[in-house]
Design a protein around this motif. Structure first.
Motif, PDB file in Angstrom:
ATOM      1  N   GLY A 109       0.566  -1.188   0.391  1.00  0.00           N
ATOM      2  CA  GLY A 109       0.128  -0.243   0.483  1.00  0.00           C
ATOM      3  C   GLY A 109       0.960   1.206   0.000  1.00  0.00           C
ATOM      4  O   GLY A 109       0.799   2.561   0.380  1.00  0.00           O
ATOM      5  N   LYS A 110       2.091   0.783   0.083  1.00  0.00           N
ATOM      6  CA  LYS A 110       2.925   2.747   0.045  1.00  0.00           C
ATOM      7  C   LYS A 110       3.811   2.342  -1.084  1.00  0.00           C
ATOM      8  O   LYS A 110       4.071   1.456  -2.044  1.00  0.00           O
ATOM      9  N   ASP A 113      10.061  -1.710   8.883  1.00  0.00           N
ATOM     10  CA  ASP A 113      11.298  -2.281   7.887  1.00  0.00           C
ATOM     11  C   ASP A 113      10.589  -3.227   6.518  1.00  0.00           C
ATOM     12  O   ASP A 113      11.263  -3.986   6.228  1.00  0.00           O
ATOM     13  N   THR A 114       9.311  -3.557   7.266  1.00  0.00           N
ATOM     14  CA  THR A 114       8.770  -4.986   6.745  1.00  0.00           C
ATOM     15  C   THR A 114       8.676  -4.782   5.179  1.00  0.00           C
ATOM     16  O   THR A 114       7.521  -3.373   5.270  1.00  0.00           O
ATOM     17  N   ALA A 115       8.758  -5.941   3.696  1.00  0.00           N
ATOM     18  CA  ALA A 115       8.610  -4.853   2.827  1.00  0.00           C
ATOM     19  C   ALA A 115       9.408  -5.491   1.462  1.00  0.00           C
ATOM     20  O   ALA A 115      10.344  -6.642   2.281  1.00  0.00           O
ATOM     21  N   VAL A 116       9.492  -5.331   0.693  1.00  0.00           N
ATOM     22  CA  VAL A 116       9.929  -6.251  -0.800  1.00  0.00           C
ATOM     23  C   VAL A 116      10.886  -5.205  -1.213  1.00  0.00           C
ATOM     24  O   VAL A 116      10.936  -3.991  -1.015  1.00  0.00           O
TER      25      VAL A 116
END
Length: 121
Positions: A42-43, A89-92
């Motif tokens: 969503g970002k 920090d969770t992300a691809v």
């Protein structure tokens, strides 16, 4: 052809560490910048850290003091050492490079396929 292959992502508890790697292969006549970006659900995709061929580095304020970017020019590899990880920090995480494939080519941008980093207890 230029390929970027990331590795090192995974699931880690808050406060833990991970090290991401990105190998650039193919027609890599001259590599300029190498860097890491991330995109959470969503970002928008955002800069994490970059490294120029001259040795300059740049970090997002949110990761300064916790993440370290480094590169091995002989191996066309860029690393991201991530310490004191937080759930946010969770992300691809995506690797990006700008390079020339030959002396007559313009500088072009290339992206990796991304590696998932999940910080959760």
């Amino acid at each position: 052809q230029v390929q970027l292959v990331e590795s090192g992502g995974g699931l880690v508890q808050p406060g833990g560490s991970l090290r991401l790697s990105c190998v650039v292969s193919g027609n890599t006549f001259s590599i300029n910048t190498m860097g890491w970006y991330r995109q959470a659900p969503g970002k928008q995709r955002e800069l994490v850290a970059t490294s120029t061929s001259g040795g300059s580095t740049n970090y997002a304020d949110s990761v300064k003091g916790r993440f370290t970017i480094s590169r091995d020019n002989a191996k066309n590899t860029v690393y991201l050492q991530m310490n004191s990880l937080k759930p946010e920090d969770t992300a691809v995480y995506y690797c990006k490079t700008t390079l020339q494939t030959s002396a007559w080519d313009s500088v072009r941008m290339y992206w990796g396929q991304g590696t998932q980093v999940t910080v959760s207890s």
